[in-house]
Design a protein around this motif. Structure first.
Motif, PDB file in Angstrom:
ATOM      1  N   ARG A  95       0.847  -1.198   0.000  1.00 47.87           N
ATOM      2  CA  ARG A  95       0.000   0.000   0.000  1.00 47.87           C
ATOM      3  C   ARG A  95       0.883   1.249   0.000  1.00 47.87           C
ATOM      4  N   PRO A  96       1.306   1.685  -1.180  1.00 43.62           N
ATOM      5  CA  PRO A  96       2.236   2.812  -1.258  1.00 43.62           C
ATOM      6  C   PRO A  96       1.574   4.182  -1.233  1.00 43.62           C
ATOM      7  N   THR A  97       2.273   5.118  -0.635  1.00 42.22           N
ATOM      8  CA  THR A  97       1.963   6.541  -0.758  1.00 42.22           C
ATOM      9  C   THR A  97       3.169   7.192  -1.425  1.00 42.22           C
ATOM     10  N   LEU A  98       2.934   7.816  -2.575  1.00 41.62           N
ATOM     11  CA  LEU A  98       3.998   8.438  -3.346  1.00 41.62           C
ATOM     12  C   LEU A  98       3.971   9.943  -3.110  1.00 41.62           C
ATOM     13  N   ILE A  99       5.057  10.480  -2.572  1.00 41.49           N
ATOM     14  CA  ILE A  99       5.132  11.917  -2.308  1.00 41.49           C
ATOM     15  C   ILE A  99       6.101  12.550  -3.297  1.00 41.49           C
ATOM     16  N   GLU A 100       5.599  13.499  -4.065  1.00 39.28           N
ATOM     17  CA  GLU A 100       6.396  14.170  -5.094  1.00 39.28           C
ATOM     18  C   GLU A 100       6.024  15.643  -5.112  1.00 39.28           C
ATOM     19  N   SER A 101       7.018  16.509  -4.975  1.00 37.65           N
ATOM     20  CA  SER A 101       6.737  17.942  -4.859  1.00 37.65           C
ATOM     21  C   SER A 101       6.523  18.633  -6.203  1.00 37.65           C
ATOM     22  N   VAL A 102       6.990  18.036  -7.297  1.00 32.95           N
ATOM     23  CA  VAL A 102       6.857  18.657  -8.622  1.00 32.95           C
ATOM     24  C   VAL A 102       5.510  18.266  -9.229  1.00 32.95           C
ATOM     25  N   GLY A 103       4.684  19.269  -9.500  1.00 31.48           N
ATOM     26  CA  GLY A 103       3.318  19.011  -9.953  1.00 31.48           C
ATOM     27  C   GLY A 103       3.220  18.170 -11.207  1.00 31.48           C
ATOM     28  N   LYS A 104       4.060  18.432 -12.215  1.00 29.03           N
ATOM     29  CA  LYS A 104       3.997  17.668 -13.461  1.00 29.03           C
ATOM     30  C   LYS A 104       4.326  16.194 -13.234  1.00 29.03           C
ATOM     31  N   LYS A 105       5.249  15.945 -12.319  1.00 23.07           N
ATOM     32  CA  LYS A 105       5.616  14.559 -12.039  1.00 23.07           C
ATOM     33  C   LYS A 105       4.522  13.834 -11.260  1.00 23.07           C
ATOM     34  N   SER A 106       3.920  14.517 -10.295  1.00 22.56           N
ATOM     35  CA  SER A 106       2.837  13.875  -9.540  1.00 22.56           C
ATOM     36  C   SER A 106       1.621  13.645 -10.429  1.00 22.56           C
ATOM     37  N   GLN A 107       1.395  14.534 -11.390  1.00 17.16           N
ATOM     38  CA  GLN A 107       0.303  14.323 -12.349  1.00 17.16           C
ATOM     39  C   GLN A 107       0.580  13.086 -13.200  1.00 17.16           C
ATOM     40  N   PHE A 108       1.833  12.935 -13.629  1.00 17.88           N
ATOM     41  CA  PHE A 108       2.229  11.720 -14.351  1.00 17.88           C
ATOM     42  C   PHE A 108       1.933  10.479 -13.515  1.00 17.88           C
ATOM     43  N   LEU A 109       2.295  10.527 -12.226  1.00 23.39           N
ATOM     44  CA  LEU A 109       2.064   9.385 -11.350  1.00 23.39           C
ATOM     45  C   LEU A 109       0.582   9.056 -11.232  1.00 23.39           C
ATOM     46  N   GLU A 110      -0.237  10.069 -11.078  1.00 23.37           N
ATOM     47  CA  GLU A 110      -1.683   9.843 -10.973  1.00 23.37           C
ATOM     48  C   GLU A 110      -2.229   9.198 -12.236  1.00 23.37           C
ATOM     49  N   GLU A 111      -1.785   9.698 -13.395  1.00 29.67           N
ATOM     50  CA  GLU A 111      -2.241   9.129 -14.673  1.00 29.67           C
ATOM     51  C   GLU A 111      -1.749   7.692 -14.823  1.00 29.67           C
ATOM     52  N   LEU A 112      -0.522   7.445 -14.434  1.00 32.73           N
ATOM     53  CA  LEU A 112       0.042   6.100 -14.546  1.00 32.73           C
ATOM     54  C   LEU A 112      -0.699   5.110 -13.660  1.00 32.73           C
ATOM     55  N   VAL A 113      -0.985   5.502 -12.428  1.00 35.05           N
ATOM     56  CA  VAL A 113      -1.727   4.624 -11.522  1.00 35.05           C
ATOM     57  C   VAL A 113      -3.081   4.257 -12.114  1.00 35.05           C
ATOM     58  N   ARG A 114      -3.750   5.230 -12.738  1.00 32.57           N
ATOM     59  CA  ARG A 114      -5.039   4.940 -13.375  1.00 32.57           C
ATOM     60  C   ARG A 114      -4.869   4.012 -14.568  1.00 32.57           C
ATOM     61  N   LYS A 115      -3.867   4.266 -15.395  1.00 30.14           N
ATOM     62  CA  LYS A 115      -3.647   3.441 -16.580  1.00 30.14           C
ATOM     63  C   LYS A 115      -3.341   1.992 -16.217  1.00 30.14           C
ATOM     64  N   LEU A 116      -2.594   1.808 -15.149  1.00 27.96           N
ATOM     65  CA  LEU A 116      -2.231   0.458 -14.740  1.00 27.96           C
ATOM     66  C   LEU A 116      -3.286  -0.176 -13.838  1.00 27.96           C
ATOM     67  N   GLU A 117      -4.311   0.599 -13.475  1.00 28.79           N
ATOM     68  CA  GLU A 117      -5.411   0.131 -12.635  1.00 28.79           C
ATOM     69  C   GLU A 117      -4.897  -0.453 -11.314  1.00 28.79           C
ATOM     70  N   LEU A 118      -3.969   0.281 -10.702  1.00 28.45           N
ATOM     71  CA  LEU A 118      -3.408  -0.148  -9.429  1.00 28.45           C
ATOM     72  C   LEU A 118      -4.279   0.342  -8.276  1.00 28.45           C
ATOM     73  N   GLU A 119      -4.539  -0.519  -7.335  1.00 28.30           N
ATOM     74  CA  GLU A 119      -5.384  -0.184  -6.188  1.00 28.30           C
ATOM     75  C   GLU A 119      -4.528   0.133  -4.965  1.00 28.30           C
ATOM     76  N   ASN A 120      -5.116   0.911  -4.055  1.00 28.81           N
ATOM     77  CA  ASN A 120      -4.463   1.264  -2.783  1.00 28.81           C
ATOM     78  C   ASN A 120      -3.132   1.977  -2.995  1.00 28.81           C
ATOM     79  N   VAL A 121      -3.120   2.913  -3.943  1.00 25.42           N
ATOM     80  CA  VAL A 121      -1.956   3.764  -4.179  1.00 25.42           C
ATOM     81  C   VAL A 121      -2.387   5.220  -4.015  1.00 25.42           C
ATOM     82  N   SER A 122      -1.678   5.958  -3.176  1.00 17.31           N
ATOM     83  CA  SER A 122      -1.958   7.383  -2.983  1.00 17.31           C
ATOM     84  C   SER A 122      -0.817   8.203  -3.559  1.00 17.31           C
ATOM     85  N   VAL A 123      -1.164   9.308  -4.219  1.00 20.77           N
ATOM     86  CA  VAL A 123      -0.167  10.241  -4.751  1.00 20.77           C
ATOM     87  C   VAL A 123      -0.402  11.595  -4.097  1.00 20.77           C
TER      88      VAL A 123
END
Length: 238
Positions: A95-123
C-alpha cells in the motif's frame, strides 16, 4: 521485459504474465511522457529495465514476507514512480503513498496509476518536510524508501518521521558508502533510527553495477523538531 523477468527471478521474485504486461505498459507511458515532463535521462530511459525497474525491485531484499505481503510504505521524492510503483506491481498487496513535490511529475504518477489500474496507491503533491507533520502520515508507515539523490543525513531526516517504531527506511546507494554513512550517523540517531544493516546488491549479468541498500530501523519516536522546514535538511544536514 525479458531482463525484468529474469532479473526479478534472480532475487526470488516470480512475475506472472500480467505483471510483465504492467511493466511493459509502464515503460510505454514513461517513453510517451518523458519528453514533456523530463522524468528521466535519455540514457536511463533506454536502460529502464535495469536502471529503474530492477533497481526498484531490489528494495524487496530488505523486507520480510509480512511487509511484502501487505506493508504500508511511503516513497519520498517518487519522481517517475521509482521504486514505489515497480514494487507495487511485483507485490500487489503493498500500500504505497507516493510523495512528489513537482506538480507535473505527480500528475504523471496519478495518470500512470489509473492506466495500470493499481489499487491502494496514494499520490501526494507536496514537500516531504510538510507532509511528515500531518497526523495521518507521521509515524504511520511500515517502511519508507527514497531513491532521491541526496546524502544519508538529509534522507534520514526526510524519511524516518514517517515510519512507525520498528519500521524501516531503505535507501539505495552505491557500493562505497562508509564515509557518507559516518557523516550521517548523528542525523540517523537524532531522528530516531539506527543502522540495521547494509545489503550489497549486484546484477552483473544483467548489466547492473554493484550497489548497496542501507537499511535503518526506527527505534524511538521522532522529536517534534524534525523534519525542519522545507529545504533545511538538504542545506544544513544534521
Amino acid at each position: 521485459m525479458d531482463l525484468v523477468l529474469r532479473g526479478a527471478s534472480s532475487i526470488g521474485i516470480e512475475l506472472d504474465s500480467y505483471q510483465v504486461e504492467l511493466f511493459e505498459r509502464y515503460y510505454s507511458f514513461l517513453r510517451e511522457r518523458n519528453s514533456s515532463v523530463n522524468l528521466t535521462s535519455k540514457n536511463a530511459l533506454e536502460l529502464a529495465e535495469i536502471r529503474h525497474f530492477l533497481d526498484s525491485l531490489q528494495v524487496s531484499l530488505a523486507l520480510n514476507p509480512d511487509m511484502l505481503d501487505s506493508g504500508k510504505f511511503v516513497d519520498i521524492g517518487s519522481g517517475a514512480g521509482f521504486p514505489g510503483l515497480p514494487m507495487k506491481i511485483a507485490f500487489p498487496g503493498l500500500r504505497p503513498t507516493l510523495i512528489e513535490s513537482v506538480g507535473k511529475k505527480s500528475q504523471f504518477l496519478e495518470e500512470l496509476v489509473r492506466k495500470l489500474e493499481l489499487e491502494n496507491v496514494s499520490v501526494i503533491t507536496a514537500r516531504a518536510e510538510i507532509m511528515a507533520r500531518r497526523d495521518d502520515l507521521r509515524e504511520k508507515f511500515d517502511f519508507a524508501v527514497a531513491r532521491a539523490v541526496a546524502n544519508i543525513a538529509t534522507l534520514a531526516e526526510l524519511t524516518l518521521p514517517f515510519c512507525r517504531i520498528g519500521g524501516l527506511v531503505i535507501i539505495p546507494k552505491g557500493p562505497d558508502i562508509q564515509q557518507e554513512l559516518d557523516e550521517g550517523m548523528n542525523a540517523i540517531y537524532e531522528v530516531g533510527g539506527k543502522v540495521k544493516r547494509i545489503i550489497p546488491t549486484t546484477m552483473d549479468r544483467f548489466g547492473k553495477r554493484p550497489s548497496s541498500l542501507l537499511v535503518i530501523e526506527k527505534i524511538f519516536g521522532t522529536s517534534d523538531l524534525y523534519p525542519r522546514r522545507p529545504g533545511l535538511p538538504a542545506k544544513r544536514p544534521l
